[in-house]
Structures are given as C-alpha cells and as structure tokens.
Design a protein around this motif. Structure first.
Motif, PDB file in Angstrom:
ATOM      1  N   LEU A  74      41.914  26.588  57.766  1.00  0.00           N
ATOM      2  CA  LEU A  74      42.733  27.295  58.766  1.00  0.00           C
ATOM      3  C   LEU A  74      42.486  28.783  58.549  1.00  0.00           C
ATOM      4  O   LEU A  74      43.019  29.400  57.635  1.00  0.00           O
ATOM      5  N   LEU A  75      41.636  29.376  59.395  1.00  0.00           N
ATOM      6  CA  LEU A  75      41.036  30.672  59.098  1.00  0.00           C
ATOM      7  C   LEU A  75      41.979  31.851  59.267  1.00  0.00           C
ATOM      8  O   LEU A  75      41.780  32.898  58.649  1.00  0.00           O
ATOM      9  N   PRO A 108      32.465  23.125  63.987  1.00  0.00           N
ATOM     10  CA  PRO A 108      32.863  24.129  64.966  1.00  0.00           C
ATOM     11  C   PRO A 108      34.188  24.816  64.631  1.00  0.00           C
ATOM     12  O   PRO A 108      35.007  24.270  63.909  1.00  0.00           O
ATOM     13  N   VAL A 109      34.341  26.018  65.171  1.00  0.00           N
ATOM     14  CA  VAL A 109      35.616  26.709  65.085  1.00  0.00           C
ATOM     15  C   VAL A 109      36.460  26.285  66.287  1.00  0.00           C
ATOM     16  O   VAL A 109      36.008  26.357  67.430  1.00  0.00           O
ATOM     17  N   ILE A 110      37.650  25.798  66.009  1.00  0.00           N
ATOM     18  CA  ILE A 110      38.556  25.310  67.057  1.00  0.00           C
ATOM     19  C   ILE A 110      39.739  26.268  67.135  1.00  0.00           C
ATOM     20  O   ILE A 110      40.426  26.490  66.135  1.00  0.00           O
ATOM     21  N   ILE A 111      39.976  26.837  68.313  1.00  0.00           N
ATOM     22  CA  ILE A 111      41.058  27.806  68.484  1.00  0.00           C
ATOM     23  C   ILE A 111      42.160  27.189  69.331  1.00  0.00           C
ATOM     24  O   ILE A 111      41.925  26.746  70.459  1.00  0.00           O
ATOM     25  N   LEU A 112      43.359  27.153  68.768  1.00  0.00           N
ATOM     26  CA  LEU A 112      44.541  26.681  69.486  1.00  0.00           C
ATOM     27  C   LEU A 112      45.415  27.890  69.819  1.00  0.00           C
ATOM     28  O   LEU A 112      45.660  28.730  68.955  1.00  0.00           O
ATOM     29  N   ALA A 139      56.993  29.071  64.559  1.00  0.00           N
ATOM     30  CA  ALA A 139      56.110  28.742  65.686  1.00  0.00           C
ATOM     31  C   ALA A 139      55.003  29.789  65.760  1.00  0.00           C
ATOM     32  O   ALA A 139      55.202  30.888  66.274  1.00  0.00           O
ATOM     33  N   PHE A 140      53.841  29.454  65.243  1.00  0.00           N
ATOM     34  CA  PHE A 140      52.720  30.389  65.249  1.00  0.00           C
ATOM     35  C   PHE A 140      52.003  30.326  66.597  1.00  0.00           C
ATOM     36  O   PHE A 140      51.803  29.254  67.162  1.00  0.00           O
ATOM     37  N   SER A 141      51.595  31.477  67.097  1.00  0.00           N
ATOM     38  CA  SER A 141      51.045  31.534  68.454  1.00  0.00           C
ATOM     39  C   SER A 141      49.584  31.124  68.526  1.00  0.00           C
ATOM     40  O   SER A 141      49.119  30.683  69.576  1.00  0.00           O
ATOM     41  N   ARG A 142      48.850  31.260  67.432  1.00  0.00           N
ATOM     42  CA  ARG A 142      47.411  30.945  67.468  1.00  0.00           C
ATOM     43  C   ARG A 142      47.003  30.367  66.122  1.00  0.00           C
ATOM     44  O   ARG A 142      47.395  30.871  65.069  1.00  0.00           O
ATOM     45  N   LEU A 143      46.211  29.292  66.168  1.00  0.00           N
ATOM     46  CA  LEU A 143      45.691  28.654  64.966  1.00  0.00           C
ATOM     47  C   LEU A 143      44.180  28.539  65.108  1.00  0.00           C
ATOM     48  O   LEU A 143      43.688  28.017  66.118  1.00  0.00           O
ATOM     49  N   ILE A 144      43.450  29.029  64.119  1.00  0.00           N
ATOM     50  CA  ILE A 144      41.983  29.013  64.182  1.00  0.00           C
ATOM     51  C   ILE A 144      41.463  28.124  63.052  1.00  0.00           C
ATOM     52  O   ILE A 144      41.597  28.461  61.867  1.00  0.00           O
ATOM     53  N   TYR A 145      40.898  26.993  63.428  1.00  0.00           N
ATOM     54  CA  TYR A 145      40.425  26.012  62.454  1.00  0.00           C
ATOM     55  C   TYR A 145      38.898  26.045  62.349  1.00  0.00           C
ATOM     56  O   TYR A 145      38.202  26.275  63.342  1.00  0.00           O
ATOM     57  N   ALA A 146      38.416  25.772  61.143  1.00  0.00           N
ATOM     58  CA  ALA A 146      36.984  25.535  60.941  1.00  0.00           C
ATOM     59  C   ALA A 146      36.819  24.063  60.610  1.00  0.00           C
ATOM     60  O   ALA A 146      37.469  23.548  59.705  1.00  0.00           O
ATOM     61  N   GLY A 147      35.954  23.406  61.340  1.00  0.00           N
ATOM     62  CA  GLY A 147      35.693  21.985  61.064  1.00  0.00           C
ATOM     63  C   GLY A 147      36.535  21.066  61.899  1.00  0.00           C
ATOM     64  O   GLY A 147      36.060  20.470  62.865  1.00  0.00           O
ATOM     65  N   SER A 148      37.821  20.927  61.583  1.00  0.00           N
ATOM     66  CA  SER A 148      38.684  20.015  62.330  1.00  0.00           C
ATOM     67  C   SER A 148      40.136  20.471  62.207  1.00  0.00           C
ATOM     68  O   SER A 148      40.501  21.210  61.296  1.00  0.00           O
ATOM     69  N   ILE A 149      40.956  19.988  63.129  1.00  0.00           N
ATOM     70  CA  ILE A 149      42.385  20.316  63.138  1.00  0.00           C
ATOM     71  C   ILE A 149      43.093  19.470  62.077  1.00  0.00           C
ATOM     72  O   ILE A 149      42.799  18.290  61.921  1.00  0.00           O
TER      73      ILE A 149
END
Length: 833
Positions: free
Chosen positions: A186-187, A281-285, A692-702
């Motif tokens: 979780l970057l 991949p980088v996954i951005i929520l 409640a975080f507004s943005r989560l940036i994952y590397a690989g998988s959630i």
C-alpha cells in the motif's frame, strides 16, 4: 584497518553513506565513524573466495561446511589487521561511553536486497570490547543465512566487501521503525512500529509494540496497541512525520527508517529502501464523488449489487461506442467487472479503469480534466495505459458519442418516462407475501429493464460536466454559481416540498386532533396506522412513501432503513418538525436564477448546463427508487429465508453476496454460512472504526486490513482563523457550527439555524439541509449534491474544505461566504448574534 574520511556509496556501502547524507542534510544522527578492512584489498582473499564459491557449486561443501571454512579463514586474516585506528578511536571514550557496532556491506541496504538482520549488530559495546565486536560483525558476513542470501540473489562471494560503523550508542527510551510505504504494497500509507527501550527489543519481539498507520494526504491516522505498548505523543508523531518527509526528499524512495527518542530528542539510526515491494500493476482506488453515494461502510450484498450494476452500465456505454466490435468489447471485460472496489467495507472507484474507458471518448484529453473537476478528483495524474484503437474505429466512436451527446436531453426524457412505467409495474407486482422464486424473477426482470438503457445517464453526466466546465471558462466562479442556480422542478427538492406540505397540513388548526395522534403515536403502531387510517393526511403520507419513501441518508446502501422500509422514522421526522417554528418549513425553492445574459454564448451554455444538471438529479432520484425496489425485494427474500430456516434473522441477508443469495434459488442450503455471517458483521463493526481514507494506491493487488484494536488519533485543533474551499452557493452568513459525523444521530431541532460541518452529504441529507443556515463539507465540487441542493435552498455552501470536521467544533461561531469559499472563525463576542 583504516578510518575513512571521504564517504561515498561505492567506498563505504549504502548503510554508512545514507547516515552521512542524512547528517549532511541536518537530520540528527548519532556521531559515527566508518572503518575499512585491509584484508579485502588482498588478491589472495579474492582468489580464496572465488575458489570456495566454485567448490560449493560443485557440491564439495554443504552450506554449513562452507560457512565454517570461510569464517576460519577470515578469523585468521582479521588477527593480522592493524588496529591502530581503532585504538585511537577508543581512546576518546570517557566514563560510561558505549558504542553500537554495525555492518555496512557493499551489498547491503540496496533496493534489490536489504540483507536486513543478516549481519551482526552489537549494542552497548565498551571501548575495550570494540575489536571483538568488529570481529563478530566481520564473521557474520559468512554465516549460513547470509551465504544463502548471496546465492539466492546471484551474488558472488568475491564481490562482497564489508565496512564497519562505530557509532555513539544512544540508549533511547522509545524506539522503532518508520516505513514510508506499507511493505505489503500500500504505497501511500505510512507505518510506524514503536516500543519501549532500544530497537533490538522490537526486532527480537521482546517488548510490546504499537503500530501507527498514517495517510499523509488525508492527515489521518490510527494506532493499534498491544499489552502495555507505548502511545506516541502528538509531538513525537509530528517529529517522526517531519523526519520521514526529509528522508524521502533525500533518497526519493520508499524507505525503512530506524529511529529512537532520548529525552524528547529524535535520532535517526538507519535508513534503507523497502525491498520486496510487490511488483506492478499499480491499482489506484479513489472515493471522489462515489463517497457521496456511499459515505459509510457497506455490506457484502450492497457491494456485490452495485459492482454488477456499474459493470452492466459501463458495458452498455462501451457497446454504445463500439457497436459490433466484439473483440475490443471482450478485451474490456475485466475493466467492466472492476469499475469499483471494496476495501474494509468502504466503496472506491478503481480509477485506473475509469481513465481507461474515458480515453475511448473523443477529445478525451480535454474531457478528462473537466470530468476530474466536476467530480472533485484532487489528484489529476492519469494512471492508466493508453488505449490503442485504430483511426477508423476512433472516428466511428467519435460519431456515435457526438450523436448520443446531442440527443442526451431527449434520451434522458425518454428514460424518465420508461422508468415511471417500470416503477408503476413494480408497485402493481410486488407483494410482501411473494415466494423467494417470484421475488428472484422480479429482481431479474427489473434489473434487465433498468440497466439495459441506464448508460445514457453517463452521457448526460458528460453533457452536464462539459457545459458547466465551458461555462466556468467564460464566467467567473461567482457568475457560474448564479447562472446554474434555480433549476426549475429539480427532482431532488420535490421530496422536501411534498414532505413540508404534509407538515403544514398537520399544523393547520382544523387538524389539531390529527396532530395530537402524530405527536403521541408509538413506533410499534406506526406501520398499521399508515396502512389502515383513512384520514386525508394519512393518504397523503401513503402517497409520499410510495413516491419518495426511499430518499434517506445513505439511501444507496441496501441495508439502510428508509421511510418505506421503516415508516416509523417518517413519523419521528414529523414529530421533530412540528417542534420547529412554521417559518422553518420550506415549500418552495429560494434559489434565484441569474438574469438572462446579453451574451448569447453564456445563455446557450447555461441552458444546456442546467438541462444536464436537471436530468442528472432526476436520474439520481430514480436511482434511489431502483435501490428502494431492490431493498424491498431483498428484505422480503430475507423473511422467506428465515421462514425456511436458512437464516436466523432477515437482516442477515445483507451479509450475503448476490451469488451466495441466489444459490438459494436453486434450493441450496446455506445454513452453514451463519458462522461466516457473524464474522462479517463483526468485521464491518471493526471497519467502521477505521478512518475513511480518500485514496489508496496499491502495488500488485488490493488487500484489506484486519486490525485488532483501533484508536483514532484526532488532528490537534489549530488557531487557524481562515479556511478556504470552493464556494458553491452565494451568500454570507454567521452562525454556530454543528459538526455532523453520523447523520442518523442528528435531529431537526439540533440542525435548525446551524452551519452544518460534515465530511460529505448524499441526496438523503436533503431534509436535514432544509433546516441549515449554511453548509461546509470536506468533499465535493460545483456539481456535488451539497452544492446543488444548497443553491436550490438559497443557503450558502462551501465544499472541499480540508480537515473541516477536525478543525471546527460544534458550538463555535463562523462566518461563511458561499461565493468566495472563505470561512472565518469568529470570537465569542463578535458573532453578530
């Protein structure tokens, strides 16, 4: 051995060089010196190491035997070193001065391999014990675990070289590790692990530790304690965050930083890159805009339903653009299925996938910034691979989208008409006595009929966004507010005016007996009263419930209690309203539309923007009704499942996914799910405590968090006097603040004549907002629900005010300028009351 005075990464290894850089940049690093070994400069040693490596590869040695051979050789070579430099270093020691002895190998603390814990570190070393500790560090270079690490990473023995760091020992009372990214992948999340005493106690699990989780962008954090583990003070956490920021600026990487506190002074002991972070991949929520629809935590049933709905709607949009290009459509199928994601029970856009589809649109480079602005997306960097489509296909898409764009108002009018037919059909078909199978077929029928054409709402959103964005380019922000206010017959306001007409009727003198009944009726009798009473007002209430009974805070969460599913809450609202003065009841809009401009361009843009916004609001109300129909179907399904002893209580249905639920249509027994449902309920209860975080940036998988204890750390209030946001509805008011964390816990008397401060609103807040003097929200944009409703109510509003709910407190006075977006704190004796 030699003391080195000119330090570089090549000459002393990363660990020592990082200490040198941090000290040079002003961070507090305990004094240290770096020493080299003469033995590594001997060609005979290089030859010996190469031969030993080849012998091991040839099967001559086991790993343990190789380790013994190497350590024996280096023990002998170490005794031949000249220790003059070490003796000179130790002579400066006085009293109880002690040292830490650390390795700094040329292969250590690199981004590809950290070698963390592989080499010996000695703490509290007396001056006379330094040579022995140095020998131990040298020999650890060839212990079996280190050798295994070399071979796993294809490192040849002859290339490995060691330096040693002698550092003043700081016997900290609080020590730990700061990660500037969650090592699991979780970057944009920072982690601090802290315990009492020196760092070795944490590494060796000898002391209880606290883990602090920080999201710097939101300036939110929480901590998890264990046993009697320490809690960081606000100053200590601030010092650590500042230190981490400085370290990141120096190295520009995701870092693992060791630290200690002694007498309130923070010392940096070590900094190295975090290794083994998951690959792309980088996954951005991102929860921009969607947080208005799903502001809290949601259940598995809600998420599985909306995931399917989003997938179907975007699949429909892609079909509209691509027509019969089945190959391209199929390639987008994983994207359709993952337009949203759920993490710790909260809903996010998988924003990479949104950008991927938006890139199919003509003029996407111009449209995407407008889309970001209208949805309030704060991080505008586009993080999705460019979609490759041949020129002919792109031209065809352009033609189809432009045609749909031009026809959007007419298509939305037709959609509204078609939906009314579907809604009427549902009201005629649905009964509380229906069987599970009948309910299932009704669900499938409505889903297909609604979702089949619902993608036009996305075109209409684009229509509203584009024309509002263009209006912003030719008008000032203040003029834009005025131009798009006063939308005739806006759907979001209709429930309020219908409700208030009923309240006005109840307040009339001739209905005093009826008013007494409403004021005194108990919640247990409400449902029967509304269903059977023949009074004209009760008939109006029944009509209101049928038409608007699904509008409620958090209305798009299927588990939410609405006026339709829980009519007692409607009577409770009447009871609260009846305690307010009649002047508080609004039966018409207070918004005033701007006068017709002399500029025909502005008039044209305004007309189209208002048309798009009007249909956007009507589709949102219809969407609420869709969820209302689905809610009734699911609740009734739950009742059937309880009767068939598949579930313990009907509300348990919300903790099943749709797949699990519809397996029951095939008469599969899910009674063994009850233990799992209990776990899911508990998990949601825990998730509700997480910020409640507004943005989560994952590397690989959630992945999700599974905290055991959660303690939120509140942002310390500041003396900041002015706050700036986006002004959305003109007007200047002074009033008392009411901070609303849980809308379900606030009644009309509390909100009357107050300036509501909240994280965000959803359409169901409309009843509460009618009582407010002004609105301040942390989230939102010019076209967010907060903005639209406040303009129609004629009350000032400001959105996108960072940390508003932390910095402003209930009861204090502020001045709110809904035109400029400026908020001022007022002194108690200067509140204008």
């Amino acid at each position: 051995m030699k003391k080195l005075t000119h330090l570089s990464r090549h000459s002393v290894g990363s660990k020592a060089y990082h200490l040198h850089l941090m000290k040079k940049q002003g961070l507090v690093v305990p004094p240290f010196s770096v020493f080299s070994f003469d033995l590594f400069d001997q060609s005979a040693i290089h030859t010996f190491l190469k031969e030993q490596h080849e012998s091991f590869n040839g099967g001559k040695y086991t790993l343990v035997k190789l380790s013994q051979q190497l350590q024996q050789e280096f023990k002998e070579k170490f005794l031949q070193e000249d220790f003059t430099a070490i003796h000179e270093f130790s002579r400066r020691a006085s009293g109880n001065h002690t040292y830490s002895v650390r390795s700094s190998a040329n292969v250590e603390d690199e981004a590809s391999a950290s070698f963390a814990g592989q080499f010996s570190t000695r703490l509290f070393v007396e001056a006379e014990e330094l040579i022995k500790a140095i020998e131990e560090t040298l020999l650890s270079l060839y212990q079996p675990s280190a050798l295994s690490y070399y071979f796993e990473n294809d490192i040849s023995l002859e290339t490995v070289k060691l330096h040693v760091i002698l550092q003043d020992m700081v016997a900290g009372n609080l020590s730990g590790v700061y990660f500037t990214a969650n090592p699991q992948g979780l970057l944009n999340e920072h982690l601090i692990v802290v315990g009492k005493g020196v760092g070795s106690g944490i590494v060796e699990d000898k002391v209880a530790t606290t883990m602090v989780t920080i999201h710097p962008d939101n300036q939110l954090s929480y901590f998890e304690t264990s046993e009697d583990s320490p809690i960081l003070t606000a100053k200590e956490q601030t010092d650590l965050e500042d230190m981490a920021k400085n370290v990141t600026e120096i190295f520009g990487q995701k870092m693992d930083i060791e630290f200690t506190f002694l007498n309130d002074q923070l010392y940096v002991l070590q900094a190295r890159p975090i290794t083994k972070l998951p690959a792309e991949p980088v996954i951005i929520l991102d929860n921009s805009n969607i947080v208005e629809s799903y502001p809290g935590t949601t259940t598995p049933l809600t998420f599985s339903f909306i995931q399917e709905a989003y997938g179907s709607i975007f699949r429909g949009l892609a079909k509209r653009m691509l027509k019969n290009d089945t190959q391209t459509l199929q390639s987008f199928e994983p994207t359709f299925q993952n337009m949203i994601a759920q993490v710790n029970s909260r809903i996010y856009y998988q924003i990479n996938n949104w950008y991927q589809l938006l890139q199919l649109l003509p003029f996407s480079k111009q449209i995407i910034p407008i889309w970001q602005d209208m949805l309030g997306v704060q991080v505008t960097e586009i993080s999705a691979p460019k979609v490759k489509i041949n020129r002919l296909t792109r031209l065809k898409i352009m033609g189809r989208i432009i045609k749909s764009f031009i026809q959007a108002p007419q298509s939305m009018k037709q959609l509204d008409s078609d939906f009314e037919k579907i809604y009427a059909k549902f009201n005629q078909t649905y009964t509380r006595e229906a069987s599970f199978e009948e309910l299932y077929h009704l669900f499938e029928q409505i889903k297909q009929e609604v979702l089949e054409q619902w993608d036009i709402t996305l075109i209409n959103d684009l229509y509203a966004f584009v024309y509002t964005g263009l209006l912003k380019k030719v008008c000032s922000p203040e003029e834009v507010q005025a131009e798009i206010a006063g939308i005739e017959q806006i759907e979001s306001m209709k429930p309020v005016y219908a409700l208030n007409k009923i309240i006005h009727a109840i307040q009339e003198e001739q209905n005093s007996d009826y008013r007494k009944i409403i004021k005194s009726i108990s919640s247990e009798l409400v449902a029967d009263f509304i269903e059977t009473d023949l009074h004209p007002i009760t008939q109006d209430i029944r009509r209101f419930i049928q038409q608007f009974g699904d509008r409620a805070p958090e209305e798009l969460e299927l588990e939410t209690a609405t006026f339709r599913s829980h009519p007692s809450s409607l009577i409770q609202l009447f009871q609260q309203q009846l305690e307010l003065p009649q002047t508080a009841i609004r039966t018409e809009s207070k918004a005033t539309s701007a006068n017709k401009s002399r500029n025909s361009l502005v008039n044209g843009l305004k007309k189209r923007a208002m048309t798009g916004i009007k249909y956007r609001e009507s589709s949102r109300l219809n969407r609420t009704r869709i969820y209302g129909m689905m809610r009734l179907i699911f609740i009734t399904m739950g009742e059937r499942l309880v009767e068939e002893k598949h579930l313990n209580q009907s509300e348990d249905i919300f903790y099943l996914t749709m797949t699990e639920l519809f397996e029951l249509a095939s008469h599969k027994d899910l009674s063994d799910k009850q233990i799992e449902l209990t776990k899911r309920k508990h998990k949601r209860t825990v998730d509700q405590q997480l910020p409640a975080f507004s943005r989560l940036i994952y590397a690989g998988s959630i992945f999700e968090k599974h905290p055991q204890t959660i303690n939120q750390q509140q942002i310390a209030p500041t003396n900041q006097q002015d706050f700036q946001g986006i002004g959305c509805s003109k007007g200047v008011v002074r009033g008392q603040v009411l901070v609303v964390e849980d809308v379900q816990a606030v009644n009309f008397q509390q909100s009357h004549d107050k300036i509501i401060v909240t994280k965000m609103t959803d359409p169901g807040w409309v009843y509460l907002l009618t009582q407010a003097k002004g609105i301040i929200a942390e989230k939102g944009s010019l076209l967010s629900h907060t903005a639209i409703i406040s303009r129609e109510l004629g009350i000032p509003s400001v959105v996108n005010v960072k940390q508003a709910t932390q910095q402003l407190k209930t009861g204090e006075w502020v001045e709110l300028n809904g035109q400029t977006g400026l908020i001022k704190r007022l002194e108690a004796d200067n509140n204008g009351s």
